[in-house]
Design a protein around this motif. Structure first.
Motif, mmCIF file in Angstrom:
data_model
loop_
_atom_site.group_PDB
_atom_site.id
_atom_site.type_symbol
_atom_site.label_atom_id
_atom_site.label_comp_id
_atom_site.label_asym_id
_atom_site.label_seq_id
_atom_site.Cartn_x
_atom_site.Cartn_y
_atom_site.Cartn_z
ATOM 1 N N LEU A 375 0.802 -1.220 0.000
ATOM 2 C CA LEU A 375 0.000 0.000 0.000
ATOM 3 C C LEU A 375 0.840 1.278 0.000
ATOM 4 O O LEU A 375 0.501 2.254 -0.658
ATOM 5 C CB LEU A 375 -0.935 -0.016 1.214
ATOM 6 C CG LEU A 375 -2.055 1.021 1.242
ATOM 7 C CD1 LEU A 375 -2.954 0.896 0.019
ATOM 8 C CD2 LEU A 375 -2.875 0.868 2.515
ATOM 9 N N ASN A 376 1.930 1.293 0.746
ATOM 10 C CA ASN A 376 2.741 2.502 0.844
ATOM 11 C C ASN A 376 3.801 2.617 -0.236
ATOM 12 O O ASN A 376 4.399 3.680 -0.399
ATOM 13 C CB ASN A 376 3.450 2.559 2.209
ATOM 14 C CG ASN A 376 2.510 2.929 3.327
ATOM 15 O OD1 ASN A 376 1.346 3.193 3.102
ATOM 16 N ND2 ASN A 376 3.025 2.941 4.542
ATOM 17 N N GLN A 377 4.063 1.529 -0.944
ATOM 18 C CA GLN A 377 5.137 1.537 -1.936
ATOM 19 C C GLN A 377 4.692 0.749 -3.168
ATOM 20 O O GLN A 377 4.773 -0.469 -3.204
ATOM 21 C CB GLN A 377 6.409 0.930 -1.333
ATOM 22 C CG GLN A 377 7.591 0.897 -2.280
ATOM 23 C CD GLN A 377 7.857 2.221 -2.962
ATOM 24 O OE1 GLN A 377 7.356 2.492 -4.058
ATOM 25 N NE2 GLN A 377 8.649 3.061 -2.312
ATOM 26 N N GLN A 378 4.215 1.470 -4.180
ATOM 27 C CA GLN A 378 3.624 0.814 -5.340
ATOM 28 C C GLN A 378 4.656 0.296 -6.343
ATOM 29 O O GLN A 378 4.278 -0.275 -7.362
ATOM 30 C CB GLN A 378 2.624 1.750 -6.012
ATOM 31 C CG GLN A 378 1.428 2.028 -5.116
ATOM 32 C CD GLN A 378 0.308 2.761 -5.815
ATOM 33 O OE1 GLN A 378 0.441 3.208 -6.940
ATOM 34 N NE2 GLN A 378 -0.814 2.876 -5.133
ATOM 35 N N ARG A 379 5.924 0.462 -6.028
ATOM 36 C CA ARG A 379 6.948 -0.207 -6.850
ATOM 37 C C ARG A 379 7.146 -1.656 -6.415
ATOM 38 O O ARG A 379 7.857 -2.413 -7.074
ATOM 39 C CB ARG A 379 8.280 0.532 -6.748
ATOM 40 C CG ARG A 379 8.318 1.851 -7.520
ATOM 41 C CD ARG A 379 9.715 2.410 -7.565
ATOM 42 N NE ARG A 379 10.238 2.649 -6.226
ATOM 43 C CZ ARG A 379 11.527 2.700 -5.915
ATOM 44 N NH1 ARG A 379 12.434 2.478 -6.847
ATOM 45 N NH2 ARG A 379 11.911 2.951 -4.674
ATOM 46 N N VAL A 380 6.530 -2.018 -5.274
ATOM 47 C CA VAL A 380 6.722 -3.361 -4.720
ATOM 48 C C VAL A 380 5.452 -4.186 -4.898
ATOM 49 O O VAL A 380 4.382 -3.804 -4.435
ATOM 50 C CB VAL A 380 7.099 -3.303 -3.225
ATOM 51 C CG1 VAL A 380 7.267 -4.709 -2.664
ATOM 52 C CG2 VAL A 380 8.386 -2.497 -3.033
ATOM 53 N N VAL A 381 5.590 -5.328 -5.574
ATOM 54 C CA VAL A 381 4.504 -6.305 -5.678
ATOM 55 C C VAL A 381 4.772 -7.389 -4.651
ATOM 56 O O VAL A 381 5.867 -7.948 -4.592
ATOM 57 C CB VAL A 381 4.425 -6.912 -7.097
ATOM 58 C CG1 VAL A 381 3.421 -8.062 -7.135
ATOM 59 C CG2 VAL A 381 4.047 -5.832 -8.105
ATOM 60 N N ARG A 382 3.776 -7.661 -3.822
ATOM 61 C CA ARG A 382 3.941 -8.635 -2.754
ATOM 62 C C ARG A 382 3.394 -9.993 -3.159
ATOM 63 O O ARG A 382 2.440 -10.097 -3.917
ATOM 64 C CB ARG A 382 3.191 -8.164 -1.509
ATOM 65 C CG ARG A 382 1.683 -8.092 -1.749
ATOM 66 C CD ARG A 382 0.949 -8.134 -0.455
ATOM 67 N NE ARG A 382 1.267 -6.973 0.341
ATOM 68 C CZ ARG A 382 0.356 -6.142 0.846
ATOM 69 N NH1 ARG A 382 -0.908 -6.342 0.627
ATOM 70 N NH2 ARG A 382 0.704 -5.116 1.569
ATOM 71 N N LEU A 383 4.021 -11.020 -2.609
ATOM 72 C CA LEU A 383 3.502 -12.381 -2.708
ATOM 73 C C LEU A 383 3.342 -12.896 -1.283
ATOM 74 O O LEU A 383 4.324 -13.051 -0.555
ATOM 75 C CB LEU A 383 4.453 -13.277 -3.501
ATOM 76 C CG LEU A 383 4.558 -12.983 -5.004
ATOM 77 C CD1 LEU A 383 5.605 -13.878 -5.641
ATOM 78 C CD2 LEU A 383 3.224 -13.172 -5.701
#
Length: 413
Positions: A375-383
């Motif tokens: 949510l705070n960092q849209q360069r990061v995609v989480r799994l």
């Protein structure tokens, strides 16, 4: 079914949130979810997706876990909600179990409905016990969006529209012990920290950071609140992420996975010494729905499943496997991927530009995999797949991830 899907999209547009509807449509995510089991989500048209987002860590046992559903159905026939005036057996049993599994001398629990409520309770307890009002939190953190929790959430875009928020809240960089040492003093009621920043982009602290935070809190008689709402209950390969660093908080907050993906449940857990202020006046902090029988039975069944199935140990192994393979993909696609990092089955893939992440998420949906930004960092995609994921399913996800990344490269060139 197509008519129902069209009606649902229209209702979202007209009555839920038109901006959200447009965003989901743009990203190809305007599917209508219909049923789910384990890792599989089916939309209204029967298309299947492997859920690697897991409700931001909620579906730790997958969707519709049989043992949790069975416990809730059994309780439903007995008594769904508490009278709030007589003793509640599932609540008492859950509090006992949380005291047993949490680290250190944490003992008493207040059961609520969500993570943000748990943070609210923790902040109130800290100020009440210490008689102080200053709270230190970290930049880039996420603790919720209710008034107090938002006040300690480290992203201005969420805080600014609602200011003034709580006063005497100070922000320091996460992982920077020198900045905390400069800010903390004998007026500080509590330091609230995520052991690993989740919505901040799956950010791991230096190995000695949390032990040093604990030392500073002890020095200034300041309470340490650890927000394990996303990291707790096995997600990182320990029952609680703070155990990686051999640190025990004064107050611990839980939610998300605690309800097994069936019921919303949150918890604030603290030592008997701290809880004495609530013992003296039990009505200082209450909740109409918190601690209801359905939620507590779901939480009890969830904790039992995690332990009976030895999911903490298996999560560590599966997480290492996922992380190693994603790091190989990061080398292969180094033109767009900045870094891969994580612990257990909490992994973030950071891109060099946030537009790459958006394309990846859309391509993954086409491949039948659900993932999302932090949510705070849209360069990061989480799994964050459920802890019941198998190695074979991870292999499938990795193949589809590879294919989706190749499309990102194609579109970026």
């Amino acid at each position: 079914m197509e008519d129902l899907a069209k009606t649902t999209r229209g209702n979202y547009e007209e009555y839920v949130n038109s901006g959200l509807t447009r965003l989901l449509k743009f990203m190809g995510l305007d599917k209508v979810e219909w049923e789910a089991e384990a890792l599989t989500v089916k939309d209204i048209n029967g298309d299947e997706y492997l859920d690697c987002l897991g409700g931001y860590g909620t579906f730790i046992l997958g969707h519709k876990p049989p043992k949790v559903v069975e416990a809730v159905k059994e309780q439903l026939d007995l008594m769904p909600l508490s009278s709030k005036i007589l003793l509640n057996q599932p609540l008492a049993q859950l509090a006992e179990e949380l005291a047993r599994i949490t680290p250190g001398d944490l003992k008493y629990s207040f059961i609520c409905n969500s993570g943000t409520e748990a943070v609210e309770g923790a902040l109130k307890l800290a100020r009440l016990v210490t008689g102080r009002s200053k709270i230190i939190t970290t930049e880039n953190s996420f603790h919720g969006k209710s008034y107090g929790a938002l006040s300690v959430t480290g992203r201005e875009v969420f805080r600014k529209p609602f200011e003034p928020l709580l006063s005497e809240v100070e922000f320091v960089p996460f992982g920077d012990i020198n900045s905390l040492e400069e800010e903390i003093d004998y007026e500080t009621a509590a330091v609230i920290i995520e052991p690993i920043q989740g919505e901040g982009g799956i950010i791991l602290p230096p190995e000695d950071y949390l032990p040093q935070v604990r030392e500073l809190c002890d020095k200034y008689e300041t309470l340490l609140i650890l927000d394990e709402i996303q990291t707790g209950l096995g997600r990182t390969g320990e029952m609680f992420a703070c155990q990686h660093y051999e640190v025990t908080p004064d107050i611990l907050t839980l939610a998300k996975a605690l309800g097994g993906g069936v019921m919303p449940v949150g918890a604030v857990i603290a030592s008997a010494e701290l809880w004495e202020v609530f013992n003296q006046n039990p009505f200082l902090h209450t909740s109409t729905f918190g601690g209801n029988q359905l939620a507590c039975r779901a939480a009890l069944a969830t904790l039992k499943e995690i332990q009976n199935r030895n999911l903490v140990s298996s999560t560590q192994k599966l997480g290492d496997y996922l992380l190693d393979n994603l790091k190989e993909l990061a080398i292969k696609y180094s033109s767009v991927i900045q870094e891969v990092r994580g612990k257990g089955l909490m992994v973030g893939v950071e891109f060099k530009d946030e537009s790459y992440g958006g394309v990846l998420i859309s391509e993954l949906v086409k491949e039948g995999v659900l993932a999302a930004y932090t949510l705070n960092q849209q360069r990061v995609v989480r799994l964050e797949p459920p802890l019941i994921v198998t190695k074979r399913q991870l292999d499938s996800v990795l193949r589809k991830f590879d294919k989706a990344l190749s499309k990102v490269i194609e579109l970026a060139s």
